[in-house]
Design an enzyme around this catalytic site. Structure first.
Site, PDB file in Angstrom:
ATOM      1  N   SER A 123     -40.123  15.667  28.527  1.00 28.02           N
ATOM      2  CA  SER A 123     -40.856  14.422  28.244  1.00 28.02           C
ATOM      3  C   SER A 123     -41.504  13.878  29.502  1.00 28.02           C
ATOM      4  CB  SER A 123     -39.903  13.335  27.748  1.00 28.02           C
ATOM      5  OG  SER A 123     -39.099  13.796  26.721  1.00 28.02           O
ATOM      6  N   HIS A 144     -44.836  19.746  24.352  1.00 31.50           N
ATOM      7  CA  HIS A 144     -44.054  18.541  24.095  1.00 31.50           C
ATOM      8  C   HIS A 144     -44.090  18.197  22.612  1.00 31.50           C
ATOM      9  CE1 HIS A 144     -43.470  13.970  25.054  1.00 31.50           C
ATOM     10  NE2 HIS A 144     -42.348  14.544  24.728  1.00 31.50           N
ATOM     11  N   ASN A 194     -46.146   9.201  26.702  1.00 31.05           N
ATOM     12  CA  ASN A 194     -45.254   8.205  27.312  1.00 31.05           C
ATOM     13  C   ASN A 194     -45.972   7.298  28.305  1.00 31.05           C
ATOM     14  OD1 ASN A 194     -42.801   8.644  25.952  1.00 31.05           O
ATOM     15  ND2 ASN A 194     -42.562  10.584  27.028  1.00 31.05           N
TER      16      ASN A 194
HETATM   17  P1  NAD Z   1     -29.972  17.192  23.919  1.00 32.19           P
HETATM   18  O1  NAD Z   1     -29.086  16.576  24.938  1.00 32.19           O
HETATM   19  O2  NAD Z   1     -29.842  16.797  22.474  1.00 32.19           O
HETATM   20  O3  NAD Z   1     -29.808  18.793  23.989  1.00 32.19           O
HETATM   21  C1  NAD Z   1     -29.824  19.526  25.174  1.00 32.19           C
HETATM   22  C2  NAD Z   1     -29.053  20.819  24.931  1.00 32.19           C
HETATM   23  O4  NAD Z   1     -29.265  21.683  26.071  1.00 32.19           O
HETATM   24  C3  NAD Z   1     -27.547  20.632  24.807  1.00 32.19           C
HETATM   25  O5  NAD Z   1     -27.110  21.235  23.588  1.00 32.19           O
HETATM   26  C4  NAD Z   1     -26.977  21.380  26.033  1.00 32.19           C
HETATM   27  O6  NAD Z   1     -25.740  22.028  25.775  1.00 32.19           O
HETATM   28  C5  NAD Z   1     -28.071  22.390  26.322  1.00 32.19           C
HETATM   29  N1  NAD Z   1     -28.124  22.890  27.705  1.00 32.19           N
HETATM   30  C6  NAD Z   1     -28.008  22.190  28.853  1.00 32.19           C
HETATM   31  N2  NAD Z   1     -28.192  23.007  29.924  1.00 32.19           N
HETATM   32  C7  NAD Z   1     -28.444  24.247  29.417  1.00 32.19           C
HETATM   33  C8  NAD Z   1     -28.746  25.518  30.030  1.00 32.19           C
HETATM   34  N3  NAD Z   1     -28.836  25.683  31.331  1.00 32.19           N
HETATM   35  N4  NAD Z   1     -28.950  26.578  29.199  1.00 32.19           N
HETATM   36  C9  NAD Z   1     -28.871  26.436  27.859  1.00 32.19           C
HETATM   37  N5  NAD Z   1     -28.601  25.255  27.230  1.00 32.19           N
HETATM   38  C10 NAD Z   1     -28.398  24.174  28.008  1.00 32.19           C
HETATM   39  O7  NAD Z   1     -31.467  16.941  24.440  1.00 32.19           O
HETATM   40  P2  NAD Z   1     -32.813  16.715  23.585  1.00 32.19           P
HETATM   41  O8  NAD Z   1     -32.923  15.282  23.184  1.00 32.19           O
HETATM   42  O9  NAD Z   1     -32.925  17.795  22.575  1.00 32.19           O
HETATM   43  O10 NAD Z   1     -33.903  16.923  24.736  1.00 32.19           O
HETATM   44  C11 NAD Z   1     -34.273  18.202  25.191  1.00 32.19           C
HETATM   45  C12 NAD Z   1     -35.581  18.118  25.940  1.00 32.19           C
HETATM   46  O11 NAD Z   1     -36.590  17.614  25.071  1.00 32.19           O
HETATM   47  C13 NAD Z   1     -35.570  17.184  27.151  1.00 32.19           C
HETATM   48  O12 NAD Z   1     -36.375  17.739  28.157  1.00 32.19           O
HETATM   49  C14 NAD Z   1     -36.187  15.901  26.596  1.00 32.19           C
HETATM   50  O13 NAD Z   1     -36.834  15.148  27.594  1.00 32.19           O
HETATM   51  C15 NAD Z   1     -37.207  16.473  25.637  1.00 32.19           C
HETATM   52  N6  NAD Z   1     -37.635  15.591  24.538  1.00 32.19           N
HETATM   53  C16 NAD Z   1     -36.727  14.849  23.854  1.00 32.19           C
HETATM   54  C17 NAD Z   1     -37.155  14.052  22.785  1.00 32.19           C
HETATM   55  C18 NAD Z   1     -36.166  13.262  21.959  1.00 32.19           C
HETATM   56  O14 NAD Z   1     -36.608  12.379  21.207  1.00 32.19           O
HETATM   57  N7  NAD Z   1     -34.876  13.525  22.038  1.00 32.19           N
HETATM   58  C19 NAD Z   1     -38.512  14.024  22.427  1.00 32.19           C
HETATM   59  C20 NAD Z   1     -39.417  14.829  23.135  1.00 32.19           C
HETATM   60  C21 NAD Z   1     -38.959  15.608  24.187  1.00 32.19           C
END
Ligand code: NAD
Length: 286
Positions: A123, A144, A194
């Site tokens: 993000s 994204h 954002n």
């Molecule tokens: P989340 O915390 O729900 O999930 C992250 C996952 O990554 C976890 O299951 C964790 O175990 C895993 N993980 C961590 N390190 C790892 C590694 N080295 N190898 C493999 N797996 C690993 O996070 P999320 O909300 O899904 O966000 C993920 C990405 O998407 C982030 O970069 C976030 O900024 C972006 N994003 C999130 C949203 C949202 O609304 N949640 C929207 C757009 C973008």
């Protein structure tokens, strides 16, 4: 032959909120998907939530039961990145930490074919920084997706300093295959989404702090007066107040303009553990 015909197997790293939605959408559109997470529990949760989401599409008549089963059959999970060695396209969706993402990009660079595009769902982290952790910065870009991924049709594609036109064209075509609309953004803090959303949310929090209006009044003005489907404070609770604060810090640090300073009330709520929907309390009680 279309240019994306060379993509059959897609690797998705990180199976949290975003990763499982991304894996689902690729599987639903005919790709073989390798979903990887360091946590087996996260992979199990992802499979359950993909199954549920696909079944909802079936209930609504948007997917046949056979298509749901075929989509699930195209999905495999693993706790090892080694399973990604033969992937034709990669999407990284691990947690929002620059060092963890850089180190993952270096490993993915070492193990995948050099022509494979490595994309990130970040993000707010610089795509240029991630590209520089690899020997193929021309094939690193931001993809994204918006939450919830199976429903939201926008994908913001971020072009890093060295990202090639060919990589952007390929990613745009891939988005179209997934039924999504791609919009290109340059690699500056917050990209487009954002950069515009977070200052609006921050201003709404200032308006609460200064007593300009109650959260209900502010959200009603933006919904009925500006035709937004959701008011900014309801949306902030949905995104997570800690996530909003972290993105505002990125805008403030990266752009150096005081207009992006996070509102003290937002900081105070995060310090109190009022994180929005996920903690049960934010601008509203859940
Ligand atoms: P989340 O915390 O729900 O999930 C992250 C996952 O990554 C976890 O299951 C964790 O175990 C895993 N993980 C961590 N390190 C790892 C590694 N080295 N190898 C493999 N797996 C690993 O996070 P999320 O909300 O899904 O966000 C993920 C990405 O998407 C982030 O970069 C976030 O900024 C972006 N994003 C999130 C949203 C949202 O609304 N949640 C929207 C757009 C973008």
């Amino acid at each position: 032959m279309s240019q994306i015909d060379s993509i059959k197997t897609v690797g998705v790293v990180g199976s949290g909120t975003m990763g499982n939605g991304i894996a689902q959408v690729f599987a639903q559109h005919g790709f073989s998907v390798r979903l990887v997470d360091v946590s087996q529990a996260a992979l199990d949760r992802a499979r359950t939530s993909i199954d549920k989401s696909l079944s909802k599409f079936v209930e609504k008549g948007k997917l046949t039961p056979a298509d749901r089963d075929a989509s699930l059959a195209r999905l495999s999970t693993s706790t090892s990145v080694d399973s990604l060695a033969d992937a034709d396209f990669l999407v990284e969706a691990i947690y929002e930490n620059a060092e963890a993402k850089r180190s993952l990009f270096a490993s993915l660079d070492a193990m995948t074919r050099p022509e494979v595009i490595l994309s990130s769902n970040t993000s707010s982290i610089s795509i240029t920084l991630l590209g520089a952790a690899t020997k193929r910065p021309d094939r690193v870009l931001g993809m994204h997706f918006m939450n919830p991924v199976p429903i939201m049709t926008l994908v913001e594609l971020i072009r890093g300093q060295a990202t090639s036109d060919a990589s952007m064209t390929m990613a745009t075509a891939l988005c179209a295959t997934l039924g999504k609309t791609a919009v290109e953004a340059a690699d500056y803090p917050g990209f487009i989404s954002n950069r515009i959303l977070m200052p609006m949310i921050n201003e709404a929090v200032y308006a609460v702090m200064e007593g300009v209006g109650t959260p209900e009044a502010i959200d009603t003005v933006m919904k009925l007066g500006m035709n937004h489907p959701m008011g900014p404070l309801t949306l902030a609770d949905f995104v997570g107040l800690d996530v909003c604060l972290a993105i505002l810090e990125v805008l403030h640090d990266g752009l150096g303009d005081p207009k992006y300073r996070p509102c003290p009330l937002l900081r105070r709520m995060v310090a109190a553990g009022y994180l929005g929907r996920k903690s049960g309390q934010g601008f509203y009680t859940y």
